[in-house]
Design a protein around this motif. Structure first.
Motif, PDB file in Angstrom:
ATOM      1  N   SER A 109       0.829  -1.205   0.000  1.00  0.00           N
ATOM      2  CA  SER A 109       0.000   0.000   0.000  1.00  0.00           C
ATOM      3  C   SER A 109       0.864   1.255   0.000  1.00  0.00           C
ATOM      4  CB  SER A 109      -0.918  -0.015   1.220  1.00  0.00           C
ATOM      5  OG  SER A 109      -1.703   1.155   1.265  1.00  0.00           O
TER       6      SER A 109
ATOM      7  N   ALA B  57       1.068   3.984  -3.047  1.00  0.00           N
ATOM      8  CA  ALA B  57       0.802   5.410  -2.804  1.00  0.00           C
ATOM      9  C   ALA B  57       1.885   6.275  -3.443  1.00  0.00           C
ATOM     10  CB  ALA B  57       0.720   5.682  -1.308  1.00  0.00           C
TER      11      ALA B  57
ATOM     12  N   ASP C  15      -6.392   3.900  -8.075  1.00  0.00           N
ATOM     13  CA  ASP C  15      -7.424   4.682  -7.384  1.00  0.00           C
ATOM     14  C   ASP C  15      -8.439   5.150  -8.419  1.00  0.00           C
ATOM     15  OD1 ASP C  15      -8.969   6.328  -5.851  1.00  0.00           O
ATOM     16  OD2 ASP C  15      -7.398   7.787  -5.393  1.00  0.00           O
TER      17      ASP C  15
END
Length: 217
Positions: free
Chosen positions: A118, A122, A155
């Motif tokens: 994660s 990011a 995303d």
């Protein structure tokens, strides 16, 4: 001056007195500075990017790089992204693009830990968005679209990624695709001026195309 600057910290101000042989020498700098002048410089360090860790990272073997803690890896990638941002704002878009891609290469490894992956994702997301914008500046909308879509894979509700994809499609005259991306971005951020202005630009282009086709008939 270079030796003096290396001794300074961010935000520090200093005075440097330079003898003529270390300044403008026998010629001076007419008309402001006469020959053989001792110079007083006042220098303030507003900001800088420390590249030491990045340089050390790229001197490691692939195996050594893989064994580095994730925290170190993310820091090096973030520094490379800072360099990319610096060159972007200097409008050196090709160098910025290379720096962003270099940062991506650092983040190439995968992790079995969801938390670590994660963090990696990011960092990648920011780089995909930066590359999308940089390729728009370089007038390569197809590549801008590619990186915008990569950002959306991470995303799907990212308004900035949708906006970049919409911009890229508009540049490629793929108006229906552009509208789809921009309307989705507007749905997430209805009062975003850039998104709304891009939709207005799209509407003008669609209208121009419509009348052009009418006149051809």
């Amino acid at each position: 001056m270079e030796i003096g600057l290396l001794s300074m910290t961010k935000g520090e101000a200093a005075l440097f007195i330079l003898a003529p042989e270390y300044a403008y020498g026998q010629r001076g700098c007419p008309p402001s500075i006469p020959p053989n002048t001792t110079i007083l410089f006042k220098v303030e360090v507003l900001d800088f990017i420390d590249s030491e860790e990045c340089d050390a990272f790229f001197e490691l073997t692939y195996e050594q790089q893989e064994r580095l803690p994730l925290e170190k890896l993310l820091k090096v990638a973030a520094t490379e992204r800072e360099f990319g941002n610096y060159f972007f704002y200097k409008q050196c878009f090709k160098i910025a693009k290379d720096r962003y891609k270099r940062a991506l290469s650092i983040l190439g490894r995968s992790s079995s830990s969801k938390a670590e992956q994660s963090q990696i994702n990011a960092s990648k997301l920011l780089l995909f968005l930066n590359l999308s914008l940089t390729y728009l500046k370089l007038e390569h909308p197809d590549r801008a679209l590619k990186y915008g879509k990569l950002a959306l894979e991470m995303d799907q509700g990212n308004a900035k990624a949708l906006f970049r994809c919409g911009q890229a499609c508009l540049h490629m005259r793929e108006y229906s695709k552009s509208q789809d991306f921009l309307v989705r971005a507007q749905h997430i951020q209805p009062f975003n001026r850039d998104i709304n202005n891009e939709l207005k630009k799209l509407a003008r282009k669609q209208l121009e195309t419509f009348f052009r086709h009418r006149s051809c008939k």
